[in-house]
Scaffold this active site. Structure first.
Site, PDB file in Angstrom:
ATOM      1  N   TYR A  40       0.852  -1.194   0.000  1.00  0.00           N
ATOM      2  CA  TYR A  40       0.000   0.000   0.000  1.00  0.00           C
ATOM      3  C   TYR A  40       0.886   1.242   0.000  1.00  0.00           C
ATOM      4  O   TYR A  40       1.583   1.522   0.971  1.00  0.00           O
ATOM      5  CB  TYR A  40      -0.942   0.033   1.209  1.00  0.00           C
ATOM      6  N   HIS A 110      -0.219 -11.967   1.289  1.00  0.00           N
ATOM      7  CA  HIS A 110      -1.266 -11.174   0.617  1.00  0.00           C
ATOM      8  C   HIS A 110      -1.961 -11.971  -0.488  1.00  0.00           C
ATOM      9  O   HIS A 110      -3.174 -11.919  -0.638  1.00  0.00           O
ATOM     10  CB  HIS A 110      -0.609  -9.912   0.045  1.00  0.00           C
ATOM     11  N   SER A 189     -12.702  -4.876   2.510  1.00  0.00           N
ATOM     12  CA  SER A 189     -13.669  -4.098   1.719  1.00  0.00           C
ATOM     13  C   SER A 189     -15.101  -4.364   2.192  1.00  0.00           C
ATOM     14  O   SER A 189     -15.992  -4.662   1.381  1.00  0.00           O
ATOM     15  CB  SER A 189     -13.519  -4.381   0.220  1.00  0.00           C
ATOM     16  N   PRO A 190     -15.365  -4.253   3.487  1.00  0.00           N
ATOM     17  CA  PRO A 190     -16.691  -4.602   4.006  1.00  0.00           C
ATOM     18  C   PRO A 190     -17.779  -3.613   3.588  1.00  0.00           C
ATOM     19  O   PRO A 190     -18.962  -3.920   3.722  1.00  0.00           O
ATOM     20  CB  PRO A 190     -16.485  -4.566   5.530  1.00  0.00           C
ATOM     21  N   LEU A 191     -17.353  -2.450   3.059  1.00  0.00           N
ATOM     22  CA  LEU A 191     -18.324  -1.487   2.532  1.00  0.00           C
ATOM     23  C   LEU A 191     -18.347  -1.528   1.010  1.00  0.00           C
ATOM     24  O   LEU A 191     -18.786  -0.580   0.354  1.00  0.00           O
ATOM     25  CB  LEU A 191     -17.967  -0.066   3.017  1.00  0.00           C
ATOM     26  N   GLY A 192     -17.879  -2.639   0.448  1.00  0.00           N
ATOM     27  CA  GLY A 192     -17.871  -2.753  -1.024  1.00  0.00           C
ATOM     28  C   GLY A 192     -17.083  -1.624  -1.657  1.00  0.00           C
ATOM     29  O   GLY A 192     -17.479  -1.085  -2.686  1.00  0.00           O
ATOM     30  N   ARG A 193     -15.943  -1.285  -1.047  1.00  0.00           N
ATOM     31  CA  ARG A 193     -15.076  -0.190  -1.520  1.00  0.00           C
ATOM     32  C   ARG A 193     -15.869   1.108  -1.637  1.00  0.00           C
ATOM     33  O   ARG A 193     -15.650   1.909  -2.548  1.00  0.00           O
ATOM     34  CB  ARG A 193     -14.405  -0.558  -2.850  1.00  0.00           C
ATOM     35  N   GLY A 194     -16.817   1.308  -0.744  1.00  0.00           N
ATOM     36  CA  GLY A 194     -17.593   2.553  -0.711  1.00  0.00           C
ATOM     37  C   GLY A 194     -18.991   2.402  -1.276  1.00  0.00           C
ATOM     38  O   GLY A 194     -19.908   3.155  -0.932  1.00  0.00           O
TER      39      GLY A 194
HETATM   40  N1  LIG Z   1      -6.349  -8.507   1.438  1.00  0.00           N
HETATM   41  C1  LIG Z   1      -6.665  -7.783   0.390  1.00  0.00           C
HETATM   42  O1  LIG Z   1      -6.427  -8.174  -0.753  1.00  0.00           O
HETATM   43  C2  LIG Z   1      -7.337  -6.454   0.584  1.00  0.00           C
HETATM   44  C3  LIG Z   1      -7.939  -5.803  -0.491  1.00  0.00           C
HETATM   45  C4  LIG Z   1      -8.580  -4.575  -0.253  1.00  0.00           C
HETATM   46  C5  LIG Z   1      -8.601  -4.034   1.034  1.00  0.00           C
HETATM   47  N2  LIG Z   1      -7.995  -4.701   2.055  1.00  0.00           N
HETATM   48  C6  LIG Z   1      -8.016  -4.167   3.434  1.00  0.00           C
HETATM   49  O2  LIG Z   1      -9.346  -3.835   3.796  1.00  0.00           O
HETATM   50  C7  LIG Z   1      -9.411  -2.494   4.270  1.00  0.00           C
HETATM   51  C8  LIG Z   1     -10.752  -1.881   3.920  1.00  0.00           C
HETATM   52  O3  LIG Z   1     -11.085  -2.121   2.591  1.00  0.00           O
HETATM   53  P1  LIG Z   1     -11.401  -0.984   1.519  1.00  0.00           P
HETATM   54  O4  LIG Z   1     -10.837   0.318   1.952  1.00  0.00           O
HETATM   55  O5  LIG Z   1     -11.038  -1.570   0.211  1.00  0.00           O
HETATM   56  O6  LIG Z   1     -12.963  -0.931   1.454  1.00  0.00           O
HETATM   57  P2  LIG Z   1     -14.200  -0.387   2.297  1.00  0.00           P
HETATM   58  O7  LIG Z   1     -13.856  -0.207   3.722  1.00  0.00           O
HETATM   59  O8  LIG Z   1     -15.265  -1.324   1.883  1.00  0.00           O
HETATM   60  O9  LIG Z   1     -14.470   1.013   1.591  1.00  0.00           O
HETATM   61  C9  LIG Z   1     -13.621   2.115   1.688  1.00  0.00           C
HETATM   62  C10 LIG Z   1     -14.247   3.229   0.874  1.00  0.00           C
HETATM   63  O10 LIG Z   1     -15.499   3.579   1.480  1.00  0.00           O
HETATM   64  C11 LIG Z   1     -15.511   4.942   1.837  1.00  0.00           C
HETATM   65  N3  LIG Z   1     -16.178   5.045   3.146  1.00  0.00           N
HETATM   66  C12 LIG Z   1     -15.793   4.466   4.304  1.00  0.00           C
HETATM   67  N4  LIG Z   1     -16.713   4.722   5.273  1.00  0.00           N
HETATM   68  C13 LIG Z   1     -17.678   5.482   4.693  1.00  0.00           C
HETATM   69  C14 LIG Z   1     -18.879   6.052   5.174  1.00  0.00           C
HETATM   70  N5  LIG Z   1     -19.289   5.890   6.429  1.00  0.00           N
HETATM   71  N6  LIG Z   1     -19.630   6.786   4.307  1.00  0.00           N
HETATM   72  C15 LIG Z   1     -19.235   6.960   3.007  1.00  0.00           C
HETATM   73  N7  LIG Z   1     -18.104   6.415   2.504  1.00  0.00           N
HETATM   74  C16 LIG Z   1     -17.331   5.679   3.340  1.00  0.00           C
HETATM   75  C17 LIG Z   1     -14.080   5.393   1.888  1.00  0.00           C
HETATM   76  O11 LIG Z   1     -14.054   6.745   1.529  1.00  0.00           O
HETATM   77  P3  LIG Z   1     -12.863   7.745   1.966  1.00  0.00           P
HETATM   78  O12 LIG Z   1     -11.602   7.036   1.551  1.00  0.00           O
HETATM   79  O13 LIG Z   1     -13.150   8.973   1.200  1.00  0.00           O
HETATM   80  O14 LIG Z   1     -12.959   7.917   3.422  1.00  0.00           O
HETATM   81  C18 LIG Z   1     -13.420   4.487   0.843  1.00  0.00           C
HETATM   82  O15 LIG Z   1     -13.564   5.041  -0.455  1.00  0.00           O
HETATM   83  C19 LIG Z   1      -8.216  -1.819   3.617  1.00  0.00           C
HETATM   84  O16 LIG Z   1      -7.772  -0.711   4.380  1.00  0.00           O
HETATM   85  C20 LIG Z   1      -7.178  -2.922   3.592  1.00  0.00           C
HETATM   86  O17 LIG Z   1      -6.510  -2.954   4.841  1.00  0.00           O
HETATM   87  C21 LIG Z   1      -7.381  -5.903   1.844  1.00  0.00           C
END
Ligand SMILES: NC(=O)c1ccc[n+]([C@@H]2O[C@H](COP(=O)([O-])OP(=O)(O)OC[C@H]3O[C@@H](n4cnc5c(N)ncnc54)[C@H](OP(=O)(O)O)[C@@H]3O)[C@@H](O)[C@H]2O)c1
Length: 309
Positions: A40, A110, A189-194
């Site tokens: 990252y 990873h 990505s529990p919020l479906g990446r937003g």
């Molecule tokens: N193992 C793997 O291959 C892998 C892959 C992906 C992710 N991950 C891990 O999972 C973590 C989380 O996943 P993720 O960041 O992909 O996805 P996520 O938590 O599903 O979504 C993040 C996105 O949602 C937005 N967001 C968060 N909370 C919000 C809210 N309350 N209202 C509106 N928008 C909101 C964020 O916006 P802003 O950024 O503008 O705040 C960002 O664009 C990462 O930090 C990483 O550590 C692991």
């Protein structure tokens, strides 16, 4: 991850002080588990996490990952797997330095490298446990046969896979395997990446945003998938919560062995997401959410089978 990489235009991240304040605010409101990876940034996300957590090290658990090397520009998302023991040993030393700690609580592969038997990668990670550099081992996105092979080399503490109302494939085999073996499923990505928050618009996905490379977030497919959120918003209204909170609460209600790890750049979203722990969903809410349609489009681009992030 998204704190300073992958999401946004690449320049929309908070400055370093803002990022550190956000992470420390998370600890103040009860967050104890932080997940990062050497890829990252690359590397800069671990540096920020290290600076933020150093004075609070005993209050938190740090998870990081190895096994993917980033090539070229930071927004070209050109990745290659490397699960060789030599790479894993070197990567661990780099992560320890950047994270300003002498031990990583959870060290995760990873992605499994198709050119290296998983026994060799996990064997190297087990050696790091024996040396005291790592406390526990996890694998990300591994299938059950691979997990079984890995677990014969060293106990696997956690499996990290994409899991949300936007991606439920783990329910077929990986989640049952975790539950049967007392292994934690870390839902990334529990919020479906937003997408599941209802606030993400197509126009938010700028050039250079990793989501622009993912089929589910492109063009009309995005609009079709956006409809899933409208149903979550209806449940949220009944529950007196936001759609993001309902998406996280659904994961927390599904199983006691799943940890959702939402990511954000903003304190406002952080506090909202943490509030999901107090949201109560009824059996009818859960049944309705369980019945939501699956998203349209693949998770990752077919042309880049090693793609991740
Ligand atoms: N193992 C793997 O291959 C892998 C892959 C992906 C992710 N991950 C891990 O999972 C973590 C989380 O996943 P993720 O960041 O992909 O996805 P996520 O938590 O599903 O979504 C993040 C996105 O949602 C937005 N967001 C968060 N909370 C919000 C809210 N309350 N209202 C509106 N928008 C909101 C964020 O916006 P802003 O950024 O503008 O705040 C960002 O664009 C990462 O930090 C990483 O550590 C692991």
């Amino acid at each position: 991850m998204g704190l300073n990489w992958a999401y946004g235009s690449g320049v929309s991240a908070p400055d370093e002080k803002g990022a550190i304040d956000l992470i420390r605010r998370a600890i103040d409101i009860g967050v104890t588990f932080f997940d990062t990876a050497d890829m990252y940034g690359p590397f800069t996300n671990e540096e920020i996490v290290g600076k933020a957590l150093a004075p609070r090290r005993n209050d938190v658990r740090i998870a990081t990952k190895c096994g993917i090397v980033v090539h070229g520009e930071r927004t070209s998302y050109d990745f290659q797997r490397d699960g060789t023991p030599q790479h894993i040993r070197e990567a661990c030393d780099g992560s320890l330095k950047r994270l300003q700690t002498d031990v990583i609580d959870l060290y995760q592969l990873h992605r499994v490298d198709p050119n290296v038997p998983v026994e060799e990668s996990v064997g190297a990670m087990a050696e790091l446990v024996r040396e005291g550099k790592v406390r526990a081992i996890g694998l990300s996105e591994a299938d059950v046969p691979t997990l079984e092979r890995a677990a014969r080399v060293h106990p696997i503490t956690a499996v990290q896979s994409e899991y949300s109302l936007f991606e439920r494939n783990v329910e077929a085999a990986i989640l049952p395997w975790c539950e049967a073996h007392g292994v934690t499923l870390i839902a990334y990505s529990p919020l479906g990446r937003g997408m599941l928050t209802g606030r993400l618009k197509r126009t938010d996905i700028a050039d250079g945003d990793f989501r622009a490379t993912l089929p589910r977030y492109q063009g009309e497919t995005f609009d079709q998938n956006r409809r899933i959120v409208e149903r979550i918003e209806a449940v949220a209204q009944r529950a007196g919560a936001t759609a993001a909170q309902v998406a996280l609460a659904w994961l927390l209600h599904k199983t006691g062995s799943t940890i959702p790890i939402p990511g954000t750049k903003r304190i406002e979203y952080l506090e909202e997401n943490a509030g999901a722990a107090d949201v109560h969903l009824t059996q009818a809410d859960i049944a309705e959410l369980d019945g939501l349609p699956r998203p349209v489009g693949d998770r990752y681009p077919e042309a880049k089978p090693t793609s991740t992030a």
